[in-house]
Design an enzyme around this catalytic site. Structure first.
Site, PDB file in Angstrom:
ATOM      1  CE  LYS A  83      42.304  39.708  34.428  1.00 14.42           C
ATOM      2  NZ  LYS A  83      41.411  40.843  34.157  1.00 14.42           N
TER       3      LYS A  83
HETATM    4  C1  E4P Z   1      41.593  41.970  30.913  1.00 14.17           C
HETATM    5  O1  E4P Z   1      41.113  41.083  31.559  1.00 14.17           O
HETATM    6  C2  E4P Z   1      41.619  43.382  31.316  1.00 14.17           C
HETATM    7  O2  E4P Z   1      40.637  43.582  32.297  1.00 14.17           O
HETATM    8  C3  E4P Z   1      41.283  44.343  30.208  1.00 14.17           C
HETATM    9  O3  E4P Z   1      40.991  43.682  28.999  1.00 14.17           O
HETATM   10  C4  E4P Z   1      42.255  45.456  30.069  1.00 14.17           C
HETATM   11  O4  E4P Z   1      41.819  46.305  29.038  1.00 14.17           O
HETATM   12  P1  E4P Z   1      42.310  47.801  28.884  1.00 14.17           P
HETATM   13  O5  E4P Z   1      43.643  47.792  28.207  1.00 14.17           O
HETATM   14  O6  E4P Z   1      41.276  48.441  28.016  1.00 14.17           O
HETATM   15  O7  E4P Z   1      42.372  48.383  30.272  1.00 14.17           O
END
Ligand code: E4P
Length: 241
Positions: A83
């Site tokens: 990522k």
């Molecule tokens: C995506 O991969 C992120 O880990 C996640 O969806 C972020 O979500 P949040 O806005 O609830 O922190």
């Protein structure tokens, strides 16, 4: 649309994985810290448990560091997807890692131009953050719809991974917007599965089953008995009050 779970807490992943609905897991640095576990150890445990695509995020901010980290985490398991943040360095790392056959998930996407850039850099997944877009008064689901439309028109194979999902309707809307995957927090999975009529219906069936000839007098328990919502609805869905 496939489902990933958005957490690094192993007990949560184990519970939802047992439902047979998961195709992967997404983590981020905040979620890893929240798990209280060692990064490598928890990613490997999750990968072994779920298989599929397991996103592990780099924490370097420069391209060279991201590439180095990406190469390392990709060796932890064949299921790891690296990522990367949607920055110039993240795109550069995406291009380099993709050319080495490493899968990537380009994260922190908040616009269609960003999503088009990530696709051009070879991203396997693009992660538009629906909830965080909603938080600033824009339309997160419309962003997902536009990205998918632009990808389809351009013949782009990068998968749209709806992220920052806050409630079950986000999941429904992501599916209708054409997302390939939604990454969903544990709490939202538990909200998705519940319906008062399912619980009340099951409770009714179990009560009737207990009345059959030769049944013991013990009242059978269904999940209905533990759901406070079920108490207000009869077996046909009408209100008991
Ligand atoms: C995506 O991969 C992120 O880990 C996640 O969806 C972020 O979500 P949040 O806005 O609830 O922190």
């Amino acid at each position: 649309m496939e489902f990933f779970i958005d957490t690094a807490i192993v007990d949560e992943i184990k519970e939802i994985n047992a439902w047979g609905v998961l195709s992967g897991v997404t983590t981020n640095p905040s979620l890893i810290v929240a798990s209280g576990r060692d990064f490598r150890e928890v990613v490997q445990e999750i990968a072994e448990m779920v298989g599929g695509a397991i996103s592990a995020e780099v924490t370097s901010l420069d391209a060279e560091g991201m590439i180095r980290e990406g190469q390392e985490v990709a060796q932890w398991s064949e299921h790891v997807v690296v990522k990367l943040p949607l920055t110039p360095a993240g795109l550069q790392a995406c291009k380099a890692l993709t050319s080495q056959g490493i899968k990537t998930n380009v994260t922190l996407c908040f616009s269609v131009p960003q999503a088009l850039l990530a696709a051009r850099a070879g991203a396997t997944y693009i992660s538009p953050f629906a909830g965080r877009v909603d938080d600033i008064g824009w339309d997160g689901i419309d962003l997902i719809r536009q990205i998918k439309e632009a990808y389809v028109l351009g013949g782009i194979e990068t998968k749209v991974l709806a992220a920052s999902i806050r409630h079950p309707m986000h999941v429904v809307q992501s599916a209708l917007a054409g997302a390939d995957v939604a990454t969903i927090p544990y709490k939202v999975f538990t909200q998705m599965i519940k319906h008062p009529l399912t619980q009340a219906g099951l409770d009714g069936f179990m009560k009737d089953w207990a009345k059959r000839a030769g049944a013991s007098s013990e009242t059978p328990s269904s999940e209905a008995g533990t759901n406070p919502q079920a108490g207000g609805v009869d077996a046909q869905g009408g209100s008991k009050k």
